[in-house]
Design a protein around this motif. Structure first.
Motif, PDB file in Angstrom:
ATOM      1  N   LEU A 121      10.168   7.867  -1.231  1.00 41.70           N
ATOM      2  CA  LEU A 121      10.959   6.750  -0.164  1.00 41.70           C
ATOM      3  C   LEU A 121      11.727   7.482   0.817  1.00 41.70           C
ATOM      4  O   LEU A 121      11.761   7.185   2.145  1.00 41.70           O
ATOM      5  CB  LEU A 121      11.702   5.949  -0.894  1.00 41.70           C
ATOM      6  CG  LEU A 121      10.886   4.836  -1.794  1.00 41.70           C
ATOM      7  CD1 LEU A 121      11.722   4.135  -2.655  1.00 41.70           C
ATOM      8  CD2 LEU A 121      10.255   3.818  -0.696  1.00 41.70           C
ATOM      9  N   ASP A 122      12.397   8.677   0.524  1.00 47.89           N
ATOM     10  CA  ASP A 122      13.268   9.386   1.524  1.00 47.89           C
ATOM     11  C   ASP A 122      12.193   9.986   2.536  1.00 47.89           C
ATOM     12  O   ASP A 122      12.684  10.211   3.624  1.00 47.89           O
ATOM     13  CB  ASP A 122      14.030  10.661   0.731  1.00 47.89           C
ATOM     14  CG  ASP A 122      15.402   9.863   0.052  1.00 47.89           C
ATOM     15  OD1 ASP A 122      15.694   9.023   0.413  1.00 47.89           O
ATOM     16  OD2 ASP A 122      15.813  10.521  -0.734  1.00 47.89           O
ATOM     17  N   GLU A 123      11.269  10.635   2.155  1.00 44.31           N
ATOM     18  CA  GLU A 123      10.194  11.212   3.078  1.00 44.31           C
ATOM     19  C   GLU A 123       9.630  10.160   4.055  1.00 44.31           C
ATOM     20  O   GLU A 123       9.805  10.562   5.273  1.00 44.31           O
ATOM     21  CB  GLU A 123       9.184  11.841   2.262  1.00 44.31           C
ATOM     22  CG  GLU A 123       9.306  13.018   1.532  1.00 44.31           C
ATOM     23  CD  GLU A 123       8.318  13.509   0.326  1.00 44.31           C
ATOM     24  OE1 GLU A 123       7.119  12.753   0.440  1.00 44.31           O
ATOM     25  OE2 GLU A 123       8.493  14.333  -0.332  1.00 44.31           O
ATOM     26  N   MET A 124       9.522   8.973   3.456  1.00 43.27           N
ATOM     27  CA  MET A 124       8.943   7.798   4.397  1.00 43.27           C
ATOM     28  C   MET A 124       9.837   7.536   5.285  1.00 43.27           C
ATOM     29  O   MET A 124       9.494   7.071   6.531  1.00 43.27           O
ATOM     30  CB  MET A 124       8.443   6.643   3.506  1.00 43.27           C
ATOM     31  CG  MET A 124       7.120   6.910   2.575  1.00 43.27           C
ATOM     32  SD  MET A 124       6.984   5.780   1.324  1.00 43.27           S
ATOM     33  CE  MET A 124       6.686   4.312   2.219  1.00 43.27           C
ATOM     34  N   GLY A 147      13.248   3.772 -11.013  1.00 40.17           N
ATOM     35  CA  GLY A 147      13.889   3.346  -9.735  1.00 40.17           C
ATOM     36  C   GLY A 147      14.430   1.888  -9.904  1.00 40.17           C
ATOM     37  O   GLY A 147      15.386   1.652  -9.030  1.00 40.17           O
ATOM     38  N   GLY A 148      13.828   0.753 -10.354  1.00 42.15           N
ATOM     39  CA  GLY A 148      14.605  -0.195 -10.777  1.00 42.15           C
ATOM     40  C   GLY A 148      14.603  -1.319  -9.222  1.00 42.15           C
ATOM     41  O   GLY A 148      13.856  -0.650  -8.526  1.00 42.15           O
ATOM     42  N   PRO A 149      15.588  -1.915  -9.137  1.00 38.75           N
ATOM     43  CA  PRO A 149      15.542  -2.772  -7.938  1.00 38.75           C
ATOM     44  C   PRO A 149      15.578  -1.969  -6.648  1.00 38.75           C
ATOM     45  O   PRO A 149      14.855  -2.388  -5.612  1.00 38.75           O
ATOM     46  CB  PRO A 149      16.704  -3.803  -8.207  1.00 38.75           C
ATOM     47  CG  PRO A 149      17.125  -3.786  -9.398  1.00 38.75           C
ATOM     48  CD  PRO A 149      16.433  -2.308 -10.098  1.00 38.75           C
ATOM     49  N   PRO A 150      16.498  -0.857  -6.533  1.00 43.78           N
ATOM     50  CA  PRO A 150      16.590  -0.232  -5.173  1.00 43.78           C
ATOM     51  C   PRO A 150      15.175   0.338  -4.927  1.00 43.78           C
ATOM     52  O   PRO A 150      14.659   0.202  -3.616  1.00 43.78           O
ATOM     53  CB  PRO A 150      17.488   0.816  -5.421  1.00 43.78           C
ATOM     54  CG  PRO A 150      18.158   0.395  -6.605  1.00 43.78           C
ATOM     55  CD  PRO A 150      17.350  -0.395  -7.549  1.00 43.78           C
ATOM     56  N   ASP A 153      12.782  -2.945  -4.016  1.00 44.30           N
ATOM     57  CA  ASP A 153      13.357  -3.749  -2.725  1.00 44.30           C
ATOM     58  C   ASP A 153      12.693  -2.577  -1.519  1.00 44.30           C
ATOM     59  O   ASP A 153      12.113  -3.138  -0.598  1.00 44.30           O
ATOM     60  CB  ASP A 153      14.571  -3.647  -2.552  1.00 44.30           C
ATOM     61  CG  ASP A 153      14.898  -4.721  -3.431  1.00 44.30           C
ATOM     62  OD1 ASP A 153      14.460  -5.536  -3.922  1.00 44.30           O
ATOM     63  OD2 ASP A 153      16.247  -4.860  -3.749  1.00 44.30           O
ATOM     64  N   ALA A 154      12.802  -1.115  -1.638  1.00 43.11           N
ATOM     65  CA  ALA A 154      12.600  -0.487  -0.399  1.00 43.11           C
ATOM     66  C   ALA A 154      11.032  -0.358  -0.362  1.00 43.11           C
ATOM     67  O   ALA A 154      10.559  -0.504   0.854  1.00 43.11           O
ATOM     68  CB  ALA A 154      13.019   0.941  -1.061  1.00 43.11           C
TER      69      ALA A 154
END
Length: 360
Positions: A121-124, A147-150, A153-154
């Protein structure tokens, strides 16, 4: 249903910490009747460091890490009902993801299975042309190993049709209590490959307490530590095959888990080592991350450290009896709530729900 799974390696854990996760999930899915083929490249000397031979519950296809080898295995994507691309294969990651989208048959379920979701997600966020971002509209779902909810959601915000965490867990047939082994005698053991996004945390949570406690013995297993400076009471033993994990976890007074940077920041990301250690009834000390109590109860089933000083304090006051109590409680909890059989039931339900919606 036939599953074509394109991942780093099923047969080798060498520079491949996801191996036991793949084995646990896919072995348990096979028990639900899935016909599984795992495609892995011959890369990074993994085939020279196999931990297992091809299992009965999955067909193993090792392909040359060449463009011709890639074309050959992608051509077989069209035979499957479920086509999975895991992240971190290490070679042809972009091409594999594009290939499963292009070459899977109409009606097949297309899945990206992310075993390092926080980093992806950081890369994206920093790359509008990222291959996962490009593929999301053609994918039926994203599964992650934490990763759970964060993270959910991302991924949904980025356009994923569905995102579900499938957490690490325990295969009690593979990881279980074992007799102590003098090769792994220590006060604190850590099993971790040397990776750029975890090294500073290992310095803090393992090497710093080792230097502060010269009277204690510290054991470090994993690749890449040969030239790392460390105190004399640390014994680095290199790669530890999965066949030795039970003894490695069961022998020291306690074992340590250190999350990678991205997983520690996001939380809800227990590593495979957490459940392997608990499965061996080891006393686990983990660095602090949000969501730990969802998996193990702090101070009862796991000991939580905020920094290296906490690790040193915990170890200094940890008796053998207390360590055994914590290990026994952790084993009881994971057998009840965190087995791969339970995770596979979750995946099976997700697949059934998707097929029901598609045929409604």
């Amino acid at each position: 249903m036939k599953i074509a799974f394109y991942g780093s390696s099923l047969l080798s854990s060498y520079w491949n910490g996801a191996a036991t996760y793949y084995r646990g999930i896919l072995k348990a899915l096979a028990a639900h009747g899935y016909d599984i083929t795992f495609y892995e490249p011959d890369a990074f000397d993994r085939q020279q460091h196999r931990d297992i031979e091809p299992p009965e519950w999955a067909r193993s296809v090792v392909y040359p890490a060449t463009e011709e080898g890639l074309r050959g295995v992608l051509a077989r994507a069209g035979d499957a009902d479920v086509v999975v691309k895991a992240n971190g294969v290490g070679v042809f990651d972009r091409e594999l993801l594009e290939g499963i989208v292009e070459q899977s048959r109409p009606g097949a379920m297309r899945i990206f299975w992310d075993v390092d979701a926080a980093a992806t997600l950081d890369e994206m966020r920093g790359d509008a042309s990222h291959p996962v971002l490009k593929a999301l509209p053609q994918l039926d779902m994203v599964l992650t190993y934490g990763g759970g909810p964060p993270v959910v959601d991302a991924y949904v915000d980025f356009g994923a049709a569905r995102c579900e965490p499938i957490y690490n867990a325990l295969d009690p047939e593979t990881h279980h209590p074992a007799p102590r082994d003098s090769r792994f005698s220590a006060d604190l053991g850590l099993l971790a490959n040397r990776l750029p996004d975890r090294e500073s945390r290992i310095e803090e949570f393992f090497l710093r307490p080792a230097a502060a406690l010269p009277q204690h013995r510290f054991l470090l297993g994993g690749n890449g530590w040969d030239d790392k400076g460390m105190s004399e009471n640390v014994r680095a033993i290199g790669h530890v095959g999965t066949g030795d994990h039970n003894a490695f976890n069961a022998t020291p007074r306690a074992v340590l888990n250190v999350a990678r940077d991205s997983m520690a920041q996001v939380g809800f990301s227990p590593a495979t080592r957490v459940f392997e250690a608990a499965g061996a009834a080891a006393c686990l000390i983990t660095d602090a991350w949000e969501g730990i109590e969802q998996f193990l109860t702090p101070d009862k089933e796991v000991l939580v450290a905020r920094d290296g000083q906490d690790v040193a304090d915990i170890l200094s006051g940890l008796s053998e009896e207390r360590a055994e109590e914590i290990g026994a409680a952790a084993l009881k909890r994971v057998l009840a709530e965190h087995t791969y059989a339970l995770r596979a039931e979750q995946v099976h339900r997700i697949f059934q729900q998707h097929r029901a919606r598609e045929t409604a």
